[in-house]
Design a protein around this motif. Structure first.
Motif, PDB file in Angstrom:
ATOM      1  N   LYS A 291       0.830  -1.213   0.000  1.00  0.00           N
ATOM      2  CA  LYS A 291       0.000   0.000   0.000  1.00  0.00           C
ATOM      3  C   LYS A 291       0.861   1.260   0.000  1.00  0.00           C
ATOM      4  CE  LYS A 291      -4.404  -0.812  -0.229  1.00  0.00           C
ATOM      5  NZ  LYS A 291      -5.195  -0.217  -1.312  1.00  0.00           N
ATOM      6  N   MET A 292       2.027   1.180   0.681  1.00  0.00           N
ATOM      7  CA  MET A 292       2.922   2.341   0.713  1.00  0.00           C
ATOM      8  C   MET A 292       3.436   2.625  -0.690  1.00  0.00           C
ATOM      9  SD  MET A 292       4.030   4.594   2.851  1.00  0.00           S
ATOM     10  CE  MET A 292       4.689   6.068   2.104  1.00  0.00           C
ATOM     11  N   ILE A 293       3.759   1.539  -1.415  1.00  0.00           N
ATOM     12  CA  ILE A 293       4.224   1.739  -2.789  1.00  0.00           C
ATOM     13  C   ILE A 293       3.126   2.410  -3.616  1.00  0.00           C
ATOM     14  CG2 ILE A 293       4.892   0.522  -4.913  1.00  0.00           C
ATOM     15  CD1 ILE A 293       6.345  -1.494  -3.039  1.00  0.00           C
ATOM     16  N   GLU A 294       1.884   1.970  -3.386  1.00  0.00           N
ATOM     17  CA  GLU A 294       0.767   2.595  -4.100  1.00  0.00           C
ATOM     18  C   GLU A 294       0.723   4.095  -3.773  1.00  0.00           C
ATOM     19  OE1 GLU A 294      -3.294   0.641  -4.530  1.00  0.00           O
ATOM     20  OE2 GLU A 294      -3.781   2.370  -3.285  1.00  0.00           O
ATOM     21  N   THR A 295       0.926   4.418  -2.488  1.00  0.00           N
ATOM     22  CA  THR A 295       0.931   5.814  -2.056  1.00  0.00           C
ATOM     23  C   THR A 295       1.986   6.626  -2.805  1.00  0.00           C
ATOM     24  OG1 THR A 295       0.332   5.018   0.125  1.00  0.00           O
ATOM     25  CG2 THR A 295       1.055   7.300  -0.022  1.00  0.00           C
ATOM     26  N   VAL A 296       3.201   6.062  -2.874  1.00  0.00           N
ATOM     27  CA  VAL A 296       4.288   6.761  -3.558  1.00  0.00           C
ATOM     28  C   VAL A 296       3.941   6.921  -5.040  1.00  0.00           C
ATOM     29  CG1 VAL A 296       6.720   6.664  -4.185  1.00  0.00           C
ATOM     30  CG2 VAL A 296       6.011   5.973  -1.912  1.00  0.00           C
ATOM     31  N   PHE A 297       3.321   5.897  -5.617  1.00  0.00           N
ATOM     32  CA  PHE A 297       2.924   5.994  -7.027  1.00  0.00           C
ATOM     33  C   PHE A 297       1.903   7.102  -7.238  1.00  0.00           C
ATOM     34  CE2 PHE A 297       3.997   1.379  -8.454  1.00  0.00           C
ATOM     35  CZ  PHE A 297       5.330   1.688  -8.303  1.00  0.00           C
ATOM     36  N   ILE A 298       0.931   7.186  -6.310  1.00  0.00           N
ATOM     37  CA  ILE A 298      -0.079   8.249  -6.414  1.00  0.00           C
ATOM     38  C   ILE A 298       0.620   9.609  -6.380  1.00  0.00           C
ATOM     39  CG2 ILE A 298      -1.973   9.420  -5.208  1.00  0.00           C
ATOM     40  CD1 ILE A 298      -2.897   6.672  -4.242  1.00  0.00           C
ATOM     41  N   ALA A 299       1.536   9.768  -5.416  1.00  0.00           N
ATOM     42  CA  ALA A 299       2.256  11.035  -5.278  1.00  0.00           C
ATOM     43  C   ALA A 299       3.052  11.328  -6.541  1.00  0.00           C
ATOM     44  CB  ALA A 299       3.178  10.992  -4.063  1.00  0.00           C
ATOM     45  N   TYR A 300       3.739  10.292  -7.070  1.00  0.00           N
ATOM     46  CA  TYR A 300       4.602  10.503  -8.236  1.00  0.00           C
ATOM     47  C   TYR A 300       3.778  10.913  -9.451  1.00  0.00           C
ATOM     48  CZ  TYR A 300       8.168   9.749 -11.735  1.00  0.00           C
ATOM     49  OH  TYR A 300       9.051   9.932 -12.747  1.00  0.00           O
ATOM     50  N   THR A 301       2.712  10.119  -9.736  1.00  0.00           N
ATOM     51  CA  THR A 301       1.884  10.423 -10.905  1.00  0.00           C
ATOM     52  C   THR A 301       1.255  11.799 -10.758  1.00  0.00           C
ATOM     53  OG1 THR A 301       1.324   8.102 -10.762  1.00  0.00           O
ATOM     54  CG2 THR A 301       0.183   9.388 -12.434  1.00  0.00           C
TER      55      THR A 301
ATOM     56  N   LEU B 259      -5.703  12.537  -8.964  1.00  0.00           N
ATOM     57  CA  LEU B 259      -6.318  13.808  -9.371  1.00  0.00           C
ATOM     58  C   LEU B 259      -6.192  14.849  -8.264  1.00  0.00           C
ATOM     59  CD1 LEU B 259      -9.544  12.612 -11.214  1.00  0.00           C
ATOM     60  CD2 LEU B 259      -7.504  13.642 -12.208  1.00  0.00           C
ATOM     61  N   ALA B 260      -6.488  14.436  -7.030  1.00  0.00           N
ATOM     62  CA  ALA B 260      -6.419  15.381  -5.916  1.00  0.00           C
ATOM     63  C   ALA B 260      -5.012  15.941  -5.773  1.00  0.00           C
ATOM     64  CB  ALA B 260      -6.849  14.699  -4.625  1.00  0.00           C
ATOM     65  N   ILE B 261      -4.003  15.060  -5.843  1.00  0.00           N
ATOM     66  CA  ILE B 261      -2.608  15.500  -5.697  1.00  0.00           C
ATOM     67  C   ILE B 261      -2.216  16.425  -6.842  1.00  0.00           C
ATOM     68  CG2 ILE B 261      -0.212  14.697  -5.810  1.00  0.00           C
ATOM     69  CD1 ILE B 261      -1.401  14.156  -3.126  1.00  0.00           C
ATOM     70  N   SER B 262      -2.610  16.056  -8.073  1.00  0.00           N
ATOM     71  CA  SER B 262      -2.139  16.859  -9.195  1.00  0.00           C
ATOM     72  C   SER B 262      -2.779  18.242  -9.163  1.00  0.00           C
ATOM     73  CB  SER B 262      -2.395  16.158 -10.529  1.00  0.00           C
ATOM     74  OG  SER B 262      -3.770  15.928 -10.695  1.00  0.00           O
ATOM     75  N   VAL B 263      -4.066  18.309  -8.862  1.00  0.00           N
ATOM     76  CA  VAL B 263      -4.704  19.633  -8.803  1.00  0.00           C
ATOM     77  C   VAL B 263      -4.104  20.447  -7.653  1.00  0.00           C
ATOM     78  CG1 VAL B 263      -6.858  20.870  -8.384  1.00  0.00           C
ATOM     79  CG2 VAL B 263      -6.845  18.882  -9.883  1.00  0.00           C
ATOM     80  N   GLY B 264      -3.955  19.815  -6.501  1.00  0.00           N
ATOM     81  CA  GLY B 264      -3.408  20.524  -5.346  1.00  0.00           C
ATOM     82  C   GLY B 264      -2.005  21.046  -5.604  1.00  0.00           C
ATOM     83  N   SER B 265      -1.170  20.239  -6.274  1.00  0.00           N
ATOM     84  CA  SER B 265       0.219  20.651  -6.496  1.00  0.00           C
ATOM     85  C   SER B 265       0.339  21.712  -7.578  1.00  0.00           C
ATOM     86  CB  SER B 265       1.070  19.447  -6.898  1.00  0.00           C
ATOM     87  OG  SER B 265       0.903  18.424  -5.960  1.00  0.00           O
TER      88      SER B 265
END
Lengths: 260, 265
Positions: free
Chosen positions: B73-83, B145-151
């Motif tokens: 799940k942590m890897i998934e988290t990092v992937f979400i952040a990266y994408t 989507l949330a991360i990309s819009v926020g960043s």
């Protein structure tokens, strides 16, 4: 040939940069424009490649009035007029070669230049020009690793790579020490002689003006107050141009250091 | 020893102003504290101590047997952040150019760009995540989507400041050689701004790894989902393990990112 006809320039804030200038500069001349800062030297030079646009009169380059030029016409004009600046204006993070090849941008399609696909002749031309100013060993160095004098030589090579008919130099030695200043002026003079490129240089050092110019144009308050061959100029002429007596700071000196 | 210099002029008005500010700050502090209704007797009670006694030791006894599923799940988290931050790093570039007053010479367009970025920055990631979970369903894509819009909001602002600080003389000299606008962009502007852009994007990725760890709490994928389940089941050993994984991974990423950023600029 460059011809100013009743040319004036008024800046939006009301300052008059140029006042009714009438001047003819012939092919292959080495002209030095002298005057105090604010006299309109920069405005004069920048009118020729339309970095500023005069507001009245006509300015002919190779027989055509350039004041109406826009877009493509303007780029075609600028392609044939190289310009050297006081602060060298190289892209610091790019290599010397990339900075010099940028002189070919006007000749290269957008797509080719973006993907760095220059014709072999262009790359060789860039290298040849670096050789002419003796800096070819810095080909792959980053521009910001070079000293001021070296950077100015690279910017001369960049201008040469444009294969221009005219070279404009706006205070090219103002940021350099005396020996390096003479070196840069010597290169400019040499290029002017060998390639028959009309060269117009802004300077405020009177000793350098007398030494390198064929012809000196003196400016004060946006007006041409002197125009004549360098051989006929003496300190008195400069006192007339500057409207004050000559001081220490008007001399660059340092010629002896170069020869020794 | 008294220095032999002219005495500092006395300025009573300044002193009064300072005094008023200090009083105002203290007053606001007292006022807020008084109005949040803290029941001190409950906080310092036997119950609190018992709760701490019961729960805290279990945090420090992490469920190592869960490492595999938590790491996944942590890897998934990092992937979400990266994408998410990669998308933002790219979307922010055109917006930043709109805002840069030295490139787009229209005050109105600059203001519109600023306004878009400001509006985007006003949303916390978790709020964006709730919106996107509603829009695309409870999956990692909502998190991306949330991360990309926020960043985008932050990167666009920082990028535009980088663009505004470039050396315009270089642009002038390219113009004077007959280069067109696109050539100036690639030869004059990009070499000056890209290393800084990249540095900010990596820094933002660092922040996004932390931000995306909590997105799962609202169902937007990543390790946050596990936190919610473990917490609802009062499975404090697992919560402890999850926290440990987050701390270790975030620290490693911080170290790598600051190493890369140091070499970039």
């Amino acid at each position: 040939m460059i011809e100013f006809k009743n040319l004036s320039l008024t800046y939006p804030n009301g300052t008059q940069g140029l006042k009714n200038i009438n001047i003819k500069i012939n092919k292959g001349e080495f002209v030095v424009i002298v005057g105090l800062s604010g006299a309109g030297k920069s405005t004069f030079i920048r009118s020729i490649n339309r970095l500023v646009t005069p507001t009245a009169g006509e300015l002919h380059v190779e027989g055509e009035d350039i004041l109406q030029y826009k877009g493509r016409d303007l780029r075609e004009l600028r392609k044939k007029i190289g310009m050297i600046f006081q602060s060298y204006n190289l892209v610091h993070r790019s290599t010397v070669l990339k900075n010099v090849i940028a002189g070919r941008l006007g000749y290269t399609s957008t797509l080719r230049s973006i993907f760095n696909m220059y014709p072999t002749e262009d790359i060789e031309l860039a290298y040849e020009n670096l050789k002419r100013v003796n800096i070819e060993n810095k080909l792959y160095s980053r521009a910001d690793e070079l000293s001021g004098g070296q950077q100015q030589r690279v910017s001369i090579a960049r201008v040469l790579t444009q294969q221009p008919n005219v070279i404009l130099a706006d205070e090219p030695v103002a940021s350099l020490d005396p020996p390096t200043s003479h070196q840069v002026m010597t290169y400019l003079k040499q290029i002017n002689r060998e390639d028959n490129i009309t060269t117009i240089v802004n300077l405020h050092f009177i000793d350098m003006a007398m030494e390198y110019a064929d012809r000196i144009i003196g400016m004060r308050d946006g007006e041409v107050v002197y125009d004549g061959p360098a051989s006929k100029v003496n300190e008195g002429t400069f006192e007339e141009i500057y409207g004050r007596s000559i001081r220490e700071e008007d001399m660059r000196g340092g010629k002896e250091d170069v020869e020794s | 020893m008294k220095a032999n210099i002219p005495a500092k002029p006395k300025n009573n008005l300044k002193l009064v102003k300072r005094l008023i500010s200090v009083i105002a700050i203290i007053a606001i502090y007292v006022w807020t504290f008084a109005s949040v209704n803290i029941e001190w007797s409950k906080i310092f009670s036997m119950r609190t101590i018992e709760n701490f006694d019961r729960i805290i030791p279990r945090f420090f006894d992490p469920a190592f047997q869960e490492t595999g599923s938590i790491m996944l799940k942590m890897i998934e988290t990092v992937f979400i952040a990266y994408t998410g931050s990669l998308a933002a790093a790219i979307i922010a570039i055109p917006l930043a150019f709109l805002c840069a007053s030295n490139i787009v010479k229209s005050r109105i367009v600059n203001q519109i760009g600023m306004w878009i970025l400001g509006a985007v920055r006003a949303f916390p990631e978790v709020l964006l995540a709730i919106i996107f979970v509603a829009a695309v369903g409870p999956n990692p894509f909502a998190g991306v989507l949330a991360i990309s819009v926020g960043s985008t909001g932050m990167l666009g602002k920082l990028y535009s400041e980088v663009i505004e600080s470039i050396d315009m003389k270089i642009i002038e000299s390219l113009e004077s050689s007959g280069a067109n606008k696109l050539q100036i962009l690639f030869y004059g502007i990009f070499p000056q701004v890209l290393p800084e852009f990249l540095s900010y994007a990596i820094y933002r990725f660092e922040i996004d790894v932390r931000a995306s760890s909590v997105l799962g709490v609202v169902g937007a994928g990543g390790i946050g989902t596990l936190i919610t389940f473990a917490y609802l089941n009062r499975n404090w050993e697992e919560v402890g393990m999850i926290l440990l994984v987050i701390i270790v991974v975030v620290t490693i990423i911080d170290q790598i990112s600051s190493f890369i950023r140091k070499r970039l600029v």
